[in-house]
Write a protein that holds these residues in place. Structure first.
Motif, PDB file in Angstrom:
ATOM      1  N   PHE A 153      19.794   8.586 -26.276  1.00 12.90           N
ATOM      2  CA  PHE A 153      21.041   8.284 -25.572  1.00 12.90           C
ATOM      3  C   PHE A 153      21.037   6.847 -25.035  1.00 12.90           C
ATOM      4  N   GLY A 154      19.841   6.383 -24.618  1.00 12.00           N
ATOM      5  CA  GLY A 154      19.734   5.006 -24.123  1.00 12.00           C
ATOM      6  C   GLY A 154      20.154   4.027 -25.205  1.00 12.00           C
ATOM      7  N   CYS A 155      19.685   4.306 -26.431  1.00 13.10           N
ATOM      8  CA  CYS A 155      19.989   3.416 -27.551  1.00 13.10           C
ATOM      9  C   CYS A 155      21.477   3.501 -27.924  1.00 13.10           C
ATOM     10  N   MET A 156      22.002   4.725 -27.871  1.00 16.41           N
ATOM     11  CA  MET A 156      23.408   4.906 -28.242  1.00 16.41           C
ATOM     12  C   MET A 156      24.328   4.210 -27.239  1.00 16.41           C
ATOM     13  N   ILE A 157      24.035   4.414 -25.967  1.00 22.73           N
ATOM     14  CA  ILE A 157      24.869   3.803 -24.918  1.00 22.73           C
ATOM     15  C   ILE A 157      24.696   2.283 -24.940  1.00 22.73           C
ATOM     16  N   GLY A 158      23.443   1.845 -25.132  1.00 19.73           N
ATOM     17  CA  GLY A 158      23.159   0.404 -25.147  1.00 19.73           C
ATOM     18  C   GLY A 158      23.952  -0.316 -26.233  1.00 19.73           C
ATOM     19  N   ALA A 159      23.965   0.259 -27.426  1.00 18.04           N
ATOM     20  CA  ALA A 159      24.652  -0.389 -28.558  1.00 18.04           C
ATOM     21  C   ALA A 159      26.129  -0.588 -28.256  1.00 18.04           C
ATOM     22  N   VAL A 160      26.742   0.427 -27.664  1.00 24.03           N
ATOM     23  CA  VAL A 160      28.183   0.352 -27.383  1.00 24.03           C
ATOM     24  C   VAL A 160      28.456  -0.553 -26.178  1.00 24.03           C
ATOM     25  N   ALA A 161      27.645  -0.393 -25.119  1.00 28.07           N
ATOM     26  CA  ALA A 161      27.874  -1.184 -23.896  1.00 28.07           C
ATOM     27  C   ALA A 161      27.727  -2.681 -24.172  1.00 28.07           C
ATOM     28  N   VAL A 162      26.685  -3.043 -24.915  1.00 31.26           N
ATOM     29  CA  VAL A 162      26.440  -4.466 -25.204  1.00 31.26           C
ATOM     30  C   VAL A 162      27.542  -5.030 -26.091  1.00 31.26           C
ATOM     31  N   ALA A 163      28.092  -4.187 -26.969  1.00 31.02           N
ATOM     32  CA  ALA A 163      29.135  -4.649 -27.904  1.00 31.02           C
ATOM     33  C   ALA A 163      30.365  -5.182 -27.170  1.00 31.02           C
ATOM     34  N   PHE A 164      30.639  -4.652 -25.975  1.00 30.83           N
ATOM     35  CA  PHE A 164      31.794  -5.132 -25.214  1.00 30.83           C
ATOM     36  C   PHE A 164      31.664  -6.608 -24.850  1.00 30.83           C
ATOM     37  N   PHE A 165      30.407  -7.078 -24.736  1.00 28.57           N
ATOM     38  CA  PHE A 165      30.206  -8.456 -24.273  1.00 28.57           C
ATOM     39  C   PHE A 165      29.622  -9.377 -25.351  1.00 28.57           C
ATOM     40  N   ARG A 166      28.737  -8.814 -26.184  1.00 31.34           N
ATOM     41  CA  ARG A 166      28.004  -9.675 -27.122  1.00 31.34           C
ATOM     42  C   ARG A 166      28.052  -9.179 -28.566  1.00 31.34           C
ATOM     43  N   GLY A 167      29.019  -8.359 -28.898  1.00 32.71           N
ATOM     44  CA  GLY A 167      29.101  -7.856 -30.268  1.00 32.71           C
ATOM     45  C   GLY A 167      27.892  -6.986 -30.608  1.00 32.71           C
ATOM     46  N   ARG A 168      27.451  -7.047 -31.861  1.00 35.47           N
ATOM     47  CA  ARG A 168      26.352  -6.171 -32.299  1.00 35.47           C
ATOM     48  C   ARG A 168      24.972  -6.740 -31.947  1.00 35.47           C
ATOM     49  N   HIS A 169      24.902  -7.441 -30.850  1.00 36.87           N
ATOM     50  CA  HIS A 169      23.642  -8.037 -30.383  1.00 36.87           C
ATOM     51  C   HIS A 169      22.530  -6.979 -30.273  1.00 36.87           C
ATOM     52  N   TRP A 170      22.861  -5.802 -29.760  1.00 37.98           N
ATOM     53  CA  TRP A 170      21.870  -4.735 -29.545  1.00 37.98           C
ATOM     54  C   TRP A 170      21.174  -4.365 -30.860  1.00 37.98           C
ATOM     55  N   CYS A 171      21.959  -4.323 -31.946  1.00 38.99           N
ATOM     56  CA  CYS A 171      21.430  -3.863 -33.236  1.00 38.99           C
ATOM     57  C   CYS A 171      20.268  -4.709 -33.720  1.00 38.99           C
ATOM     58  N   ASP A 172      20.236  -5.950 -33.303  1.00 34.88           N
ATOM     59  CA  ASP A 172      19.121  -6.795 -33.720  1.00 34.88           C
ATOM     60  C   ASP A 172      18.066  -6.944 -32.632  1.00 34.88           C
ATOM     61  N   TRP A 173      18.503  -7.185 -31.418  1.00 31.96           N
ATOM     62  CA  TRP A 173      17.567  -7.563 -30.355  1.00 31.96           C
ATOM     63  C   TRP A 173      16.950  -6.382 -29.624  1.00 31.96           C
ATOM     64  N   MET A 174      17.608  -5.252 -29.602  1.00 30.89           N
ATOM     65  CA  MET A 174      17.106  -4.154 -28.781  1.00 30.89           C
ATOM     66  C   MET A 174      16.873  -2.847 -29.530  1.00 30.89           C
ATOM     67  N   CYS A 175      17.540  -2.629 -30.643  1.00 39.45           N
ATOM     68  CA  CYS A 175      17.426  -1.333 -31.315  1.00 39.45           C
ATOM     69  C   CYS A 175      16.049  -1.181 -31.967  1.00 39.45           C
ATOM     70  N   PRO A 176      15.256  -0.176 -31.567  1.00 38.90           N
ATOM     71  CA  PRO A 176      13.925   0.012 -32.151  1.00 38.90           C
ATOM     72  C   PRO A 176      13.978   0.248 -33.661  1.00 38.90           C
TER      73      PRO A 176
END
Ligand code: SF4
Ligand code: SF4
Length: 221
Positions: A37-60
């Motif tokens: 859930f942390g990863c799911m929420i993170g991907a969407v929350a970060v997208a509001f500000f930085r696009g798909r940044h999470w998918c590269d920088w944070m997604c395991p």
């Protein structure tokens, strides 16, 4: 390697470990499944500000695809089918239906729900690995439900911009993990593809140093 890509590499050598922690250890400790859930929420929350940044920088899982799978993948052209909106919507419906059904049947039993989440992560990771072994490490990232949701929310969020002077050498496209072609946007000056995962590989590879992340409003003004 510039400062941004150095930072990214260091981070990814750590973040990918989150994948086996849940997809392997989670079979014995199912509550680890809730980390999903942390990863799911993170991907969407970060997208509001930085696009798909999470998918590269944070997604395991994304880091695992780059750091581990990238070493053995043929890295061939990703079939256009995987960019098709219909397939992306289908994946969202399937995955959320599976998770929703598991919640319905196991409501009140945290271990069983955690195990269901571990199962979903494991099965989708196996699919991602197979696609990586056949095509390219980041194929899964085109049909990942959270990646698609982030894609839809990414319009104009910290876009990659091109200044004048492109030599059309194509190095930016050659290093892009999502197989985008930043130089094709040189007339516009803004890479208008929401699947940019903000990895900065193209920025480091560009011999003219004309690629930079910028605030959309400032650029558009
Ligand atoms: S366009 Fe550049 S920053 Fe975006 S995913 Fe491709 S290489 Fe990374
Ligand atoms: S690497 Fe730089 S100079 Fe070469 S095509 Fe891409 S944007 Fe143009």
């Amino acid at each position: 390697m510039d400062v941004l890509t150095q930072k990214r590499s260091k981070l990814q050598t750590l973040t990918w470990l989150g994948l086996p922690l849940v997809a392997v250890v989670g079979w014995w400790y199912p509550l680890l499944g809730f980390l999903l859930f942390g990863c799911m929420i993170g991907a969407v929350a970060v997208a509001f500000f930085r696009g798909r940044h999470w998918c590269d920088w944070m997604c395991p899982r994304g880091a695992f695809f780059d750091v581990i799978l990238g070493k053995i993948s043929p890295k061939s052209r990703i079939p256009s089918l995987f960019r098709h909106t219909g397939l992306r919507v289908f994946m969202i419906v399937i995955i959320f239906s599976v998770i929703g059904t598991q919640f319905y049947f196991h409501w009140g039993n945290a271990e069983q729900i955690g195990l269901a989440l571990v199962r979903v992560l494991t099965v989708t990771t196996v699919i991602g690995i197979l696609l990586g072994l056949i095509y390219h490490p980041r194929v899964w990232c085109h049909i990942c439900p959270m990646g698609t949701l982030a894609h839809w929310l990414s319009e104009g969020k910290r876009p990659l911009t091109l200044q004048e002077g492109c030599a059309e050498c194509g190095r930016c496209a050659a290093v892009c993990p999502m197989q985008l072609e930043p130089h094709q946007y040189r007339a516009d000056g803004i890479v208008r593809d929401n699947d940019c995962i903000k990895c900065a590989s193209c920025i480091a590879a560009c011999p003219k140093k004309i690629l930079v992340f910028a605030d959309y409003d400032r650029k558009a003004a």
